[in-house]
Every structure is written in structure tokens, then in C-alpha cells.
Design an enzyme around this catalytic site. Structure first.
Site, mmCIF file in Angstrom:
data_model
loop_
_atom_site.group_PDB
_atom_site.id
_atom_site.type_symbol
_atom_site.label_atom_id
_atom_site.label_comp_id
_atom_site.label_asym_id
_atom_site.label_seq_id
_atom_site.Cartn_x
_atom_site.Cartn_y
_atom_site.Cartn_z
ATOM 1 C CE LYS A 35 -0.524 -0.182 5.041
ATOM 2 N NZ LYS A 35 -1.386 0.169 6.159
ATOM 3 N NE ARG A 129 -6.488 0.104 11.239
ATOM 4 C CZ ARG A 129 -5.251 0.054 10.756
ATOM 5 N NH1 ARG A 129 -4.492 1.135 10.771
ATOM 6 N NH2 ARG A 129 -4.760 -1.063 10.256
ATOM 7 C CG HIS A 158 -3.367 -4.855 11.817
ATOM 8 N ND1 HIS A 158 -2.163 -5.336 11.368
ATOM 9 C CD2 HIS A 158 -3.208 -3.497 11.905
ATOM 10 C CE1 HIS A 158 -1.313 -4.330 11.188
ATOM 11 N NE2 HIS A 158 -1.922 -3.204 11.515
ATOM 12 N NE ARG A 212 -2.143 -7.983 7.505
ATOM 13 C CZ ARG A 212 -2.654 -8.545 8.597
ATOM 14 N NH1 ARG A 212 -3.190 -9.758 8.545
ATOM 15 N NH2 ARG A 212 -2.643 -7.895 9.753
ATOM 16 C CE1 TYR A 253 11.871 32.854 0.067
ATOM 17 C CE2 TYR A 253 12.033 30.467 0.303
ATOM 18 C CZ TYR A 253 11.730 31.587 -0.457
ATOM 19 O OH TYR A 253 11.287 31.442 -1.735
ATOM 20 C CB CYS A 300 13.504 26.671 -0.252
ATOM 21 S SG CYS A 300 14.867 27.698 0.258
ATOM 22 C CG ASP A 302 11.257 24.185 -5.558
ATOM 23 O OD1 ASP A 302 10.384 23.329 -5.655
ATOM 24 O OD2 ASP A 302 11.034 25.408 -5.665
HETATM 25 C C1 PLP Z 1 -3.777 -4.350 8.164
HETATM 26 C C2 PLP Z 1 -2.304 -4.229 8.017
HETATM 27 N N1 PLP Z 1 -1.564 -5.326 7.867
HETATM 28 C C3 PLP Z 1 -0.224 -5.265 7.730
HETATM 29 C C4 PLP Z 1 0.439 -4.065 7.745
HETATM 30 C C5 PLP Z 1 1.931 -4.043 7.612
HETATM 31 O O1 PLP Z 1 2.537 -3.618 8.805
HETATM 32 P P1 PLP Z 1 4.118 -3.495 8.896
HETATM 33 O O2 PLP Z 1 4.512 -2.422 7.950
HETATM 34 O O3 PLP Z 1 4.367 -3.115 10.307
HETATM 35 O O4 PLP Z 1 4.670 -4.818 8.513
HETATM 36 C C6 PLP Z 1 -0.281 -2.887 7.915
HETATM 37 C C7 PLP Z 1 0.431 -1.611 7.952
HETATM 38 O O5 PLP Z 1 0.069 -0.617 8.460
HETATM 39 C C8 PLP Z 1 -1.699 -2.970 8.039
HETATM 40 O O6 PLP Z 1 -2.439 -1.865 8.198
#
Ligand code: PLP
Length: 357
Positions: A35, A129, A158, A212, A253, A300, A302
Site C-alpha cells: 500500500k 479499527r 491486525h 503480512r 528565507y 525551501c 525546492d
Molecule cells: C492491516 C495491516 N496489515 C499489515 C500491515 C503491515 O505492517 P508493517 O509495515 O508493520 O509490517 C499494515 C500496515 O500498516 C496494516 O495496516
């Protein structure tokens, strides 16, 4: 690429991190979490490279992210972990996106949808969540799904405190285990661990098939003891201008930096806050020709300024992180976590992919 500012993405390091994690979770499989454009590393390139290494299930958060992956991969399974609305079932069905059933409304709505859908059920075991909590509801819903045209591919939860592995973490592990034992059948993919839990705890979990892996795929970790990981991203730029200041002259600046001696040398780097090199980095150092030099003045949009010595020349390469200064050093400087630093590298910075294999 015209401007000499770029992020190097080492795809061999990515694979080495994957293999390292695979050793910890064996014989379970890894679902790369790609993601947020693979945490800023480039989701499409990461996915394509990992597909060649045998991975065929990837996780993202948004439907937009899932559809972008589907455009480049016909074969891989794509799990969308974020929320969706029932009017998005059709597009998920059409593009074979496995979405997440994360609350009772969606759970009921899939049952009335006439065409076959594929999804994972998310259980809330304590993160509070997304996810269903009511065990009886989950069990009766799973029975209904079994009679429907739909495919419940997976079930997952999770962890909220995977890196501290405190009481809440152990409660979540046990809650999921207790639920799994009561289910009328087991979906073919069961996954609970993120990076920290994958690397440090997965071998104690008996009821999963996958984990994951997000941050550690990119060679980063919240845990100090993960020495087998190699950071994948390096941020680089070049000195494009050098100014010679006399005592009392100021830079940038607000004139916030004032030279305190004659013959001060200020290198200008073509990177600024519009690139994600945010203004709070101004207290940091950067690496040029193996030496560390302090940033000065205000960053800045850039450009930014570094106080150098006479050895530094226009055209010299600057490493902002990924050399002597690590990404974790930058995160610490900004009072944040490495996740936020990599995700914050803006699209203006070209990603240059390196691979030997
Ligand atoms: C639902 C879920 N699974 C897995 C992950 C991966 O977590 P990590 O980057 O700590 O491995 C995330 C990351 O935020 C997540 O939201």
C-alpha cells in the site's frame, strides 16, 4: 530525469529482506504489503519484481491502489485491506480484487449481492479499527457464506502492539486462536502478523498460513534487533551551486543562518519540502564524499543549504539517507517512525531501480 535528486531503490535488498523474513515464518507464506505505493518505493515495480520471485498475493489499502496493480498483473491475487462501500462490489468483482469484509453492514450486503465475490474477513481482536468482533455473528455469517456463490478466501486480524508484544498483543493472539477453533470451516488463507510479529513471533502461532510483511520488506523495523534487514531506499542529490559567504551574511528565507566567519561555503541542494524533505530536517546532517556536513538555514520548497568546506564541489553526490545517515536517524530527528519518512517522499522524486538478479 533532469533534476539531480533521486531515490535509489535496491530491488536485490528487497528480495533479501523477503528471504530473511521467509526463514522466520517458514513454512508459511508472505503477503507483501505494498500500500501507499509500496511505502514510497513504487508499488508496481515492487510487485513486478516480487512476482518474478514467486509471490502471487499482495496487499494494499485502497481500491485505487488495487486497480492500479490489476492493470499490470493479470495473475496475482490482490487483497484490499481498507474499507469499501457496497456500490464498489461490482468493480471488485470485475477486476478480481479481494476486498475486506470489515463490519456488519458490509457482511450483510455481500450476502445479498447476486454475483460471486471474493473477500477476506477481518476480525477485530483488540486494535479497534476495522473488523468484526461478535463471534456468534461471524460463525453464522460464515455458514451463510458457505451456502452463497461467494468465496471467503481468507480471515485475518491486525495487532496493535506487535513490536512491544505486551499483554494486549498476547490477548489478540489468543482471541484469534479461540475464534479459529470455533469456526465452522477454515478459509484457505489465515493471516495475523505484520512485520514485527512475523519476524519475532510467528513461529509460536499455530493457526496461520500467511503473514503480512510491510516495513521489513523495505529493510526497516521498529525493533532494534533486526540486523538481517537491508534498507531498500537511499535518498540522493547533487550539489548544484556553492556560495561563498562573508561574516554576517545570511542564507535563504528569513536570513535565519548568518555566517560567523569570512569564507564560509554553502552548498545548495535541489531538494526541498515539496519533495518530502520537510522543514524540520534543518537540524540534520548530510553526507558528501564520505563526510558529514550540517544543514543550515530554512529548507525551501525546492532547495536546501548545507555548510561545507572547500573540498566540496558543484556536482558532488549528496546522500541524505541510506549511507552514514540512516533512515532511522532521519526518523529520530523528526520524532517519527521510518514508515512516515519513506511514505512522505513525494512523487517529484524519481525512483531509480537497481538490481543485479
Ligand atoms: C492491516 C495491516 N496489515 C499489515 C500491515 C503491515 O505492517 P508493517 O509495515 O508493520 O509490517 C499494515 C500496515 O500498516 C496494516 O495496516
Amino acid at each position: 530525469m533532469y533534476r539531480p535528486t533521486w531515490a535509489e531503490i535496491d530491488l536485490d535488498a528487497l528480495v533479501s529482506n523477503l528471504r530473511y523474513a521467509e526463514q522466520s515464518v517458514h513454512p508459511k507464506k508472505i503477503i507483501p504489503v505494498i500500500k501507499a505505493d509500496a511505502y514510497g518505493h513504487g508499488a508496481i515495480e515492487v510487485m513486478k519484481h516480487l512476482e518474478k520471485k514467486g509471490i502471487n498475493l499482495f496487499a494494499v489499502s485502497l481500491l485505487e491502489e488495487a486497480l492500479a496493480l490489476r492493470e499490470v498483473s493479470d495473475t496475482s491475487d490482490i487483497l484490499m485491506m481498507g474499507p469499501l462501500l457496497s456500490d464498489q462490489f461490482e468493480i471488485c468483482q470485475k477486476h478480481r480484487i479481494q476486498f475486506t469484509v470489515y463490519d456488519e453492514t458490509i457482511a450483510k450486503e455481500v450476502l445479498t449481492y447476486p454475483k460471486p465475490l471474493a473477500f477476506h474477513l477481518k476480525v477485530d481482536t483488540g486494535m479497534h479499527r476495522y473488523g468484526l468482533e461478535d463471534e456468534d455473528m461471524i460463525i453464522s455469517w460464515m455458514k451463510d457464506i458457505h451456502q452463497s456463490p461467494h468465496d471467503l478466501v481468507g480471515i485475518y486480524t491486525h495487532f496493535a502492539t506487535a513490536n512491544s508484544q505486551d499483554q494486549l498483543f498476547h490477548e489478540q493472539v489468543s482471541k484469534m486462536e479461540a475464534l479459529i477453533k470455533k469456526l465452522p470451516y477454515l478459509p484457505r488463507v489465515v493471516h495475523v502478523s505484520n512485520s514485527s510479529a512475523s519476524l519475532r513471533y510467528e513461529s509460536h502461532i499455530t493457526y496461520t498460513t500467511h503473514t503480512r510483511l510491510g516495513i521489513s520488506l523495505y529493510g526497516l523495523s521498529l525493533d532494534q534487533d533486526q540486523l538481517g534487514l537491508t534498507p531498500v531506499m537511499k535518498l540522493k542529490s547533487k550539489v548544484v551551486e556553492i556560495k561563498r559567504l562573508k561574516a554576517g551574511e545570511t542564507v535563504g528565507y528569513g536570513g535565519s543562518y548568518r555566517a560567523y566567519e569570512d569564507e564560509e561555503w554553502i552548498a545548495i541542494l535541489p531538494i526541498g519540502y515539496a519533495d518530502g524533505w520537510i522543514r524540520r530536517n534543518k537540524t540534520g546532517k548530510v553526507e558528501i564524499n564520505g563526510e558529514l556536513y550540517p544543514m543550515v538555514g530554512i529548507i525551501c520548497m525546492d532547495a536546501c543549504f548545507v555548510r561545507v568546506d572547500q573540498s566540496v564541489r558543484v556536482g558532488d553526490t549528496v546522500t541524505l539517507f541510506g549511507g552514514k545517515i540512516s533512515l532511522d536517524d532521519v526518523a529520530k530527528r523528526l520524532s517519527t517512525i521510518s514508515y512516515e519518512v519513506v511514505c512522505g517522499m513525494s512523487k517529484r522524486i524519481p525512483r531509480i531501480y537497481q538490481r543485479e538478479e
